[in-house]
Design an enzyme around this catalytic site. Sequence first.
Site, PDB file in Angstrom:
ATOM      1  N   HIS A   1     -22.212   7.798 -44.441  1.00  0.00           N
ATOM      2  CA  HIS A   1     -23.356   7.730 -45.348  1.00  0.00           C
ATOM      3  C   HIS A   1     -24.303   8.919 -45.172  1.00  0.00           C
ATOM      4  O   HIS A   1     -25.358   8.988 -45.787  1.00  0.00           O
ATOM      5  CB  HIS A   1     -24.100   6.411 -45.086  1.00  0.00           C
TER       6      HIS A   1
ATOM      7  N   LYS B   1     -25.877  12.607 -45.535  1.00  0.00           N
ATOM      8  CA  LYS B   1     -25.965  13.604 -46.625  1.00  0.00           C
ATOM      9  C   LYS B   1     -26.519  14.884 -46.018  1.00  0.00           C
ATOM     10  O   LYS B   1     -27.735  15.021 -45.845  1.00  0.00           O
ATOM     11  CB  LYS B   1     -26.869  13.121 -47.766  1.00  0.00           C
TER      12      LYS B   1
ATOM     13  N   ASP C   1     -25.248  29.075 -44.835  1.00  0.00           N
ATOM     14  CA  ASP C   1     -25.261  30.266 -43.983  1.00  0.00           C
ATOM     15  C   ASP C   1     -25.805  29.996 -42.588  1.00  0.00           C
ATOM     16  O   ASP C   1     -26.275  30.915 -41.908  1.00  0.00           O
ATOM     17  CB  ASP C   1     -26.060  31.397 -44.639  1.00  0.00           C
TER      18      ASP C   1
ATOM     19  N   HIS D   1     -35.366   4.334 -53.611  1.00  0.00           N
ATOM     20  CA  HIS D   1     -34.205   4.552 -52.737  1.00  0.00           C
ATOM     21  C   HIS D   1     -34.599   5.250 -51.436  1.00  0.00           C
ATOM     22  O   HIS D   1     -33.743   5.719 -50.697  1.00  0.00           O
ATOM     23  CB  HIS D   1     -33.167   5.394 -53.498  1.00  0.00           C
TER      24      HIS D   1
ATOM     25  N   LYS E   1     -35.768   6.205 -47.641  1.00  0.00           N
ATOM     26  CA  LYS E   1     -35.502   5.700 -46.293  1.00  0.00           C
ATOM     27  C   LYS E   1     -36.555   6.327 -45.384  1.00  0.00           C
ATOM     28  O   LYS E   1     -36.387   7.447 -44.889  1.00  0.00           O
ATOM     29  CB  LYS E   1     -34.103   6.098 -45.816  1.00  0.00           C
TER      30      LYS E   1
ATOM     31  N   ASP F   1     -47.942   4.625 -37.045  1.00  0.00           N
ATOM     32  CA  ASP F   1     -49.300   5.141 -36.878  1.00  0.00           C
ATOM     33  C   ASP F   1     -49.401   6.531 -37.530  1.00  0.00           C
ATOM     34  O   ASP F   1     -48.889   6.733 -38.621  1.00  0.00           O
ATOM     35  CB  ASP F   1     -49.672   5.166 -35.394  1.00  0.00           C
TER      36      ASP F   1
END
Length: 392
Positions: A138, A140, A145, A310, A312, A317
Amino acid sequence: MGWLIVAIILLFLLLLDYKWGKKVSKAAVQKKAGVARQSDITLFTTGETLFDDYFAQLEQAKHHIHILFYIVRNDEIGQRFFSLLEQKVNEGVEVRLLVDWVGSFGLPASLRQKSGQFAFANRPALPFFFYKLNERNHRKITVIDGKIGYLGGFNIGKEYIGQDPKFGHWRDYHLKIMGEGVHDLQRQFQEDWTKATGQSFGNSERYFPPLQKGAMKHRFLSTDGKYLEEEFIQLIKRAKQEIIIGTPYFIPSKKIMNALLEAIKRGVQLTIIVPMQADHSFVKEASYPYFRQLLRAGARIYQFYNGFYHTKVIVIDDDICDIGTANFDRRSLFINYEMNCYIYDKPFIQHVKQTIARDIDTSTLLTAEYFRKQTWFQRLKEATATMIAPLL
């Protein structure tokens, strides 16, 4: 009666495959201790702004492009993506594209052939076929370079730039990293590429060039279906005033749920943002038992209605911000391969909190009254979702 016996035997074999496969797989997982880094980090929250920058950087690649996505669609943006990769291959740039077998299932060979070196990650195989079918990469990751990196929640597809009428506006968080942290993204890509292909591109300076320190202190955390739970628990335990969680799926483990309830008891304000609409069956209902408990304890839970949410993100704090690929659910905790970035830069954290505040402005507050008005069908769906929650 014969079909029922066959169904029971098949279900037993699938459960045995899953349980045994998980035990064998997790026994082989080693903990990856992330190293403190300093890089310059940019936050993107819309696909339009991200991909304008992303494609511009791909255009400028001189030596290599390494890309790992969970989903790559065969649609307009996907075809633009592959055309750009084909262009870079023709210019002599090394291109390696790795996509998850389940997430990008059905991607036509005509497109795959344009991307230079192509491979599927986590292709299911015997033994433990059913478990491996669920064990997905999962992450990404993009490295250009050896100097520019990307990590976050966006994949390649029209929905991620707000062009799917089912979802409308797509809200997500994605990072651009420039600085010494890019080496960690490169190493994780290399590990996943070698696992999928049996080939390594080595550790030469072409792939790991000298990199300057940036302004922001951060640490990458890679997990392969193990150790993420304890990392999240440690984050929760550090909170003194506030915990903010943004996630499309809220299906925590029992230990994490207990840690959240204990945090509320010691005076920490817990705020959760989830989407109003769901992109998969049952994931919304699977969160309801947890929401009931948390609402009773004093948490604030918001449902984002301005499209699909979507992101995450976890903020502790004013000290730690976690952005990456892992959802706040059991699949990310115990099955999927994920990569997150802990950021310790206070101005960046304030920027993220301001961004979250704008997300809350287009959200509605969930209340206990919502659950009191549930129909019997909604309660049945919730009960079903609870049973299958580990695989959602």
